[in-house]
Design a protein around this motif. Structure first.
Motif, short mmCIF file in Angstrom:
data_model
loop_
_atom_site.label_atom_id
_atom_site.label_comp_id
_atom_site.label_asym_id
_atom_site.label_seq_id
_atom_site.Cartn_x
_atom_site.Cartn_y
_atom_site.Cartn_z
N CYS A 1 0.85 -1.20 0.00
CA CYS A 1 0.00 0.00 0.00
C CYS A 1 0.88 1.24 0.00
O CYS A 1 1.65 1.46 0.95
CB CYS A 1 -0.91 0.00 1.23
N ASP B 1 -8.43 -3.25 -0.37
CA ASP B 1 -7.49 -2.26 0.14
C ASP B 1 -6.36 -2.88 0.96
O ASP B 1 -5.45 -2.19 1.38
CB ASP B 1 -8.22 -1.22 0.99
N LEU C 1 -7.76 6.71 1.94
CA LEU C 1 -8.28 5.49 2.54
C LEU C 1 -8.79 5.75 3.95
O LEU C 1 -9.87 5.27 4.34
CB LEU C 1 -7.20 4.41 2.55
N TYR D 1 -14.72 -3.02 5.86
CA TYR D 1 -13.73 -2.74 4.82
C TYR D 1 -14.41 -2.87 3.44
O TYR D 1 -15.42 -3.56 3.30
CB TYR D 1 -12.57 -3.74 4.88
N ARG D 2 -13.81 -2.20 2.45
CA ARG D 2 -14.25 -2.43 1.07
C ARG D 2 -13.81 -3.81 0.63
O ARG D 2 -12.72 -4.25 0.96
CB ARG D 2 -13.64 -1.38 0.13
N PRO E 1 -8.20 0.65 -5.59
CA PRO E 1 -7.83 -0.25 -4.49
C PRO E 1 -6.52 0.23 -3.87
O PRO E 1 -5.57 0.56 -4.57
CB PRO E 1 -7.65 -1.60 -5.19
N ALA E 2 -6.48 0.30 -2.54
CA ALA E 2 -5.34 0.91 -1.86
C ALA E 2 -4.12 0.01 -1.81
O ALA E 2 -3.05 0.44 -1.39
CB ALA E 2 -5.75 1.32 -0.44
N SER E 3 -4.24 -1.24 -2.24
CA SER E 3 -3.08 -2.15 -2.22
C SER E 3 -3.00 -2.88 -3.55
O SER E 3 -4.00 -3.07 -4.24
CB SER E 3 -3.19 -3.16 -1.07
N GLN F 1 -2.90 6.70 1.45
CA GLN F 1 -3.35 6.39 2.81
C GLN F 1 -4.34 7.43 3.33
O GLN F 1 -5.30 7.09 4.05
CB GLN F 1 -2.13 6.32 3.75
#
Length: 389
Positions: free
Chosen positions: A48, A114, A56, A97-98, A138-140, A53
């Motif tokens: 990530c 994420d 998110l 969480y998403r 998507p954060a990751s 961040q």
């Protein structure tokens, strides 16, 4: 150069497919600060970047506020379909969480987009994506490592070296095959695992020897032969000294006058040899039993009054011809033959690997071998337990 702010679209309350979200942009050849948020049992790594961040965290606060106000709506069964983005309550920590719906059965398998990890949850824990949330990427993202994975305790070593560090930096590049791979750095030094492998091998070998209660003379490292021989001789001399001390114990204790005072002389003459000799033998025998306890104990443990039932292997469900199935490669046998695993089975396989790892200390050696039966075996290259036939 004039920079214009780009407005991020927000959700409208309608169903959103994962493919509709923007991709996470990670550039090649630049240092990207961030954190590794998940490592799978198979050694897959999710990263990530630090720059996403803030967005998110903002989205997480919005979701938590809606949950506190009881404004989150559960996803209707009729709208539940693979590939949609939803809000899911984690079974592990109870947080929201998403997630992306992967498979649907009696329960729902979701990927937390994420963070990278996968989980099986109940239908009642899946909520609609509320309106007003920013449609951020998507954060990751999964990172294919440029370096070889650790050979032993892959997940544990990667978590310790990548997740428990500060100021982690990722640099992406392309290898000789054209695949995009990543290298991780801390303090300007690249994180590698080749040196860890050798030390882990020595530790693993000693640990397995201890588990099997093997004598040190049976398994000896060549470089340590001389030192262990001297240690063995030293132990033998110590045992002899101890036995001499034991033999002298009856003479140290003044028992002879007491026996003479209580019994007649002729009784003392007849029983003295028997009593003294028996006590010496018993003391010496008990002492030897204590010294040899480690050597004699394993055969007693291995004796089983009734052999366990063997489990027959059940063949995997074959892939249907002409049907698209998402898989990942687990072994390349040759240029014409590879072994794959269905993506939908990854969670089940991961849970099974975790269970085998926990049971590793409790498993006992197999008493009988039969063709077609399923056993547990420790792979020499990584030291982990796997099911084998």
């Amino acid at each position: 150069v004039k920079v214009t702010a780009v407005k991020v679209p927000v959700s409208t309350g309608k169903l959103v497919l994962f493919s509709q979200l923007p991709n996470l942009k990670l550039l090649e050849g630049v240092e990207i600060s961030g954190t590794v948020v998940f490592v799978s049992p198979l050694g897959r790594v999710w990263f990530c970047p630090q720059w996403i961040q803030v967005s998110l965290d903002k989205m997480t606060v919005q979701v938590d506020a809606l949950d506190a106000e009881k404004k989150l709506e559960k996803l209707k069964t009729m709208n539940l379909q693979e590939g949609i983005v939803c809000i899911t309550r984690s079974v592990q920590d109870g947080e929201l969480y998403r997630a992306r719906v992967v498979t649907i059965d009696k329960k729902v398998t979701v990927d937390y987009i994420d963070f990278g990890n996968t989980e099986v949850v109940g239908v009642e824990d899946v909520y609609e994506l509320p309106s007003g949330l920013e449609m951020i990427a998507p954060a990751s993202a999964e990172v294919l490592l440029a370096r070889d994975l650790p050979k032993q305790k892959t997940q544990e070593v990667l978590e310790e070296t990548l997740m428990e560090v500060e100021n982690l930096v990722l640099v992406l590049e392309k290898d000789k095959t054209g695949a995009r791979v990543g290298k991780f750095y801390v303090g300007g030094k690249e994180i590698k695992w080749d040196l860890m492998v050798e030390s882990k091998k020595v530790f693993e070998k000693d640990r397995v020897d201890d588990e099997n209660n093997e004598d040190e003379e049976d398994v000896v490292i060549e470089s340590e032969t001389d030192s262990k021989e001297s240690e063995a001789k030293k132990k033998e001399s110590e045992v002899k000294k101890k036995s001499d001390v034991v033999k002298n114990i009856p003479e140290v204790k003044v028992k002879k006058p007491e026996v003479i005072a209580m019994k007649k002389p002729e009784v003392v003459v007849m029983k003295k040899p028997e009593v003294v000799v028996m006590k010496k033998q018993e003391v010496v025998k008990k002492k030897l039993e204590v010294e040899d306890l480690v050597v004699e104990f394993p055969p007693v443990v291995k004796v089983s009054p009734s052999p366990r039932k063997l489990i027959r292997m059940v063949p995997a469900i074959p892939l249907e011809a002409g049907l698209d199935v998402t898989v990942f490669v687990v072994h390349v046998e040759s240029v014409k033959k590879v072994w794959v695993c269905r993506e939908e089975d990854e969670v089940r396989v991961s849970l099974l690997m975790d269970k085998l790892a926990r049971l590793g200390e409790e498993l006992t050696p197999a008493q009988r071998m039969k063709k077609g039966a399923v056993y547990g075996a420790r792979f020499s290259q990584d030291g982990e337990l796997y099911r084998v036939v």
